[in-house]
Design an enzyme around this catalytic site. Sequence first.
Site, mmCIF file in Angstrom:
data_model
loop_
_atom_site.group_PDB
_atom_site.id
_atom_site.type_symbol
_atom_site.label_atom_id
_atom_site.label_comp_id
_atom_site.label_asym_id
_atom_site.label_seq_id
_atom_site.Cartn_x
_atom_site.Cartn_y
_atom_site.Cartn_z
ATOM 1 N N ASP A 59 12.904 -43.149 27.726
ATOM 2 C CA ASP A 59 13.221 -42.102 26.753
ATOM 3 C C ASP A 59 12.037 -42.054 25.804
ATOM 4 O O ASP A 59 11.762 -43.027 25.086
ATOM 5 C CB ASP A 59 14.516 -42.458 26.002
ATOM 6 C CG ASP A 59 14.904 -41.385 24.987
ATOM 7 O OD1 ASP A 59 14.009 -40.655 24.502
ATOM 8 O OD2 ASP A 59 16.095 -41.283 24.667
ATOM 9 N N ASN A 86 5.264 -35.140 30.711
ATOM 10 C CA ASN A 86 5.948 -33.893 31.048
ATOM 11 C C ASN A 86 7.210 -33.641 30.215
ATOM 12 O O ASN A 86 7.548 -32.493 29.941
ATOM 13 C CB ASN A 86 6.318 -33.928 32.539
ATOM 14 C CG ASN A 86 7.298 -32.837 32.916
ATOM 15 O OD1 ASN A 86 6.933 -31.671 33.029
ATOM 16 N ND2 ASN A 86 8.566 -33.197 33.093
ATOM 17 N N TYR A 163 9.072 -25.171 18.490
ATOM 18 C CA TYR A 163 8.521 -25.486 19.820
ATOM 19 C C TYR A 163 7.011 -25.201 19.906
ATOM 20 O O TYR A 163 6.231 -26.099 20.266
ATOM 21 C CB TYR A 163 9.269 -24.682 20.885
ATOM 22 C CG TYR A 163 8.722 -24.914 22.276
ATOM 23 C CD1 TYR A 163 8.922 -26.131 22.924
ATOM 24 C CD2 TYR A 163 7.990 -23.920 22.949
ATOM 25 C CE1 TYR A 163 8.417 -26.356 24.207
ATOM 26 C CE2 TYR A 163 7.488 -24.137 24.224
ATOM 27 C CZ TYR A 163 7.703 -25.360 24.847
ATOM 28 O OH TYR A 163 7.186 -25.575 26.107
ATOM 29 N N LYS A 167 3.630 -27.916 20.478
ATOM 30 C CA LYS A 167 2.649 -27.898 21.561
ATOM 31 C C LYS A 167 1.237 -27.677 20.995
ATOM 32 O O LYS A 167 0.264 -28.183 21.562
ATOM 33 C CB LYS A 167 3.014 -26.823 22.594
ATOM 34 C CG LYS A 167 4.344 -27.088 23.326
ATOM 35 C CD LYS A 167 4.315 -28.347 24.194
ATOM 36 C CE LYS A 167 5.509 -28.426 25.140
ATOM 37 N NZ LYS A 167 5.532 -29.631 25.978
ATOM 38 N N THR A 198 13.503 -22.683 34.971
ATOM 39 C CA THR A 198 14.112 -24.024 34.982
ATOM 40 C C THR A 198 15.269 -24.010 33.979
ATOM 41 O O THR A 198 15.478 -23.030 33.259
ATOM 42 C CB THR A 198 13.113 -25.131 34.551
ATOM 43 O OG1 THR A 198 12.829 -24.960 33.161
ATOM 44 C CG2 THR A 198 11.841 -25.115 35.362
HETATM 45 P P1 NAP Z 1 13.585 -29.003 31.789
HETATM 46 O O1 NAP Z 1 14.119 -28.363 33.008
HETATM 47 O O2 NAP Z 1 14.356 -28.836 30.533
HETATM 48 O O3 NAP Z 1 13.337 -30.572 32.069
HETATM 49 C C1 NAP Z 1 12.866 -31.355 31.007
HETATM 50 C C2 NAP Z 1 12.835 -32.797 31.425
HETATM 51 O O4 NAP Z 1 12.437 -33.571 30.267
HETATM 52 C C3 NAP Z 1 14.204 -33.337 31.858
HETATM 53 O O5 NAP Z 1 14.013 -34.300 32.867
HETATM 54 C C4 NAP Z 1 14.712 -33.989 30.579
HETATM 55 O O6 NAP Z 1 15.667 -35.023 30.808
HETATM 56 C C5 NAP Z 1 13.406 -34.582 30.075
HETATM 57 N N1 NAP Z 1 13.488 -35.023 28.686
HETATM 58 C C6 NAP Z 1 13.844 -34.324 27.584
HETATM 59 N N2 NAP Z 1 13.818 -35.119 26.487
HETATM 60 C C7 NAP Z 1 13.425 -36.339 26.926
HETATM 61 C C8 NAP Z 1 13.217 -37.588 26.289
HETATM 62 N N3 NAP Z 1 13.441 -37.762 24.992
HETATM 63 N N4 NAP Z 1 12.782 -38.630 27.041
HETATM 64 C C9 NAP Z 1 12.567 -38.487 28.369
HETATM 65 N N5 NAP Z 1 12.790 -37.337 29.041
HETATM 66 C C10 NAP Z 1 13.212 -36.297 28.312
HETATM 67 O O7 NAP Z 1 12.110 -28.470 31.451
HETATM 68 P P2 NAP Z 1 10.878 -27.993 32.366
HETATM 69 O O8 NAP Z 1 10.895 -26.511 32.423
HETATM 70 O O9 NAP Z 1 10.808 -28.772 33.607
HETATM 71 O O10 NAP Z 1 9.687 -28.388 31.372
HETATM 72 C C11 NAP Z 1 8.847 -29.502 31.604
HETATM 73 C C12 NAP Z 1 7.686 -29.404 30.632
HETATM 74 O O11 NAP Z 1 7.024 -28.138 30.810
HETATM 75 C C13 NAP Z 1 8.088 -29.455 29.153
HETATM 76 O O12 NAP Z 1 7.141 -30.215 28.440
HETATM 77 C C14 NAP Z 1 8.012 -27.999 28.711
HETATM 78 O O13 NAP Z 1 7.721 -27.877 27.332
HETATM 79 C C15 NAP Z 1 6.871 -27.505 29.565
HETATM 80 N N6 NAP Z 1 6.859 -26.038 29.766
HETATM 81 C C16 NAP Z 1 7.891 -25.442 30.416
HETATM 82 C C17 NAP Z 1 7.844 -24.059 30.603
HETATM 83 C C18 NAP Z 1 8.932 -23.309 31.313
HETATM 84 O O14 NAP Z 1 8.919 -22.067 31.273
HETATM 85 N N7 NAP Z 1 9.870 -23.977 31.993
HETATM 86 C C19 NAP Z 1 6.753 -23.317 30.122
HETATM 87 C C20 NAP Z 1 5.723 -23.988 29.465
HETATM 88 C C21 NAP Z 1 5.796 -25.344 29.294
HETATM 89 P P3 NAP Z 1 17.254 -34.694 30.867
HETATM 90 O O15 NAP Z 1 17.546 -34.170 32.251
HETATM 91 O O16 NAP Z 1 17.863 -36.033 30.597
HETATM 92 O O17 NAP Z 1 17.536 -33.685 29.797
#
Ligand code: NAP
Length: 245
Positions: A59, A86, A163, A167, A198
């Site tokens: 975490d 990530n 947010y 970043k 996602t």
């Molecule tokens: P997601 O589907 O919400 O998955 C996020 C992951 O991070 C999940 O495994 C979550 O665990 C984990 N997490 C959250 N808080 C945590 C903590 N305190 N310790 C450890 N793990 C933690 O998001 P995603 O779309 O895959 O995003 C991944 C990354 O890409 C993020 O940094 C996000 O800001 C970035 N991003 C995403 C997008 C987009 O459009 N999706 C665009 C730009 C950037 P749980 O399952 O336990 O919640």
Amino acid sequence: MKTVLITGANKSIGFESARILAKNGYFVYLGARDAAKGKEAAAKLHAEGLTNVEPIQIDVTDKASIKAAQKSLAEKQASLDVLINNAGILGSWEQSAQDVDVNIIREVFDTNYFGVINVTQAFLPLLKKSDAPVIVNVTSGLGSLTLHSDPNSKFYPVKTAAYGPSKTALNAFTVVLAYELRDTNFKVNAIDPGYTATDFNNNQGPFKVEDSAAFVVKYAMLGTDGPTGKFFSHDVPENNNECPW
Ligand code: NAP
């Protein structure tokens, strides 16, 4: 076999990155804050024949959990080749600059900024033992101040007071770390997977998770001739995906 640790890898972009890197012969430490979810995610990859994947509880907001993960990995591996920071959260709404609750900002920064710093610092000694260490800080185009100042940018109207700034701060940290490690083999970059469908955004984004993970992985697999101290975005197709800060 090269080793990689991915935080927040139990689902979405982190999970797909784990799958791609495992297919490419990396030994993957699949980070998950919930140990049961991590175990389940790793089992899914094992069932695909990807036995070079091991779940690890981490975490990023909990220093004791980071320390325990570091200790357990250090007992198994002499070095770590790649760290993908990530794990990230969007935070609750509303995120208007005029009345956002600072507790929302704190919560988002705890994960997206302070969490990355704590994880990176904990694993730096193991990364320094690699011949070609790589750090990927997963950021967002919403962290680009240049694009947020350009009325013609698609990011311009997407303002978030918690947010986006988290970043932007992460990008600034990336620049400082890359600078400090400039005379080494380290490659440290800020990588934006792009607007991806996602759980993060209720599956709104146009990019598929597999394609965005492949974009992230490209920078996780950089060789010693690769760029460092840069910001690349899947959402910015021009200029080899280099994104203005
Ligand atoms: P997601 O589907 O919400 O998955 C996020 C992951 O991070 C999940 O495994 C979550 O665990 C984990 N997490 C959250 N808080 C945590 C903590 N305190 N310790 C450890 N793990 C933690 O998001 P995603 O779309 O895959 O995003 C991944 C990354 O890409 C993020 O940094 C996000 O800001 C970035 N991003 C995403 C997008 C987009 O459009 N999706 C665009 C730009 C950037 P749980 O399952 O336990 O919640």
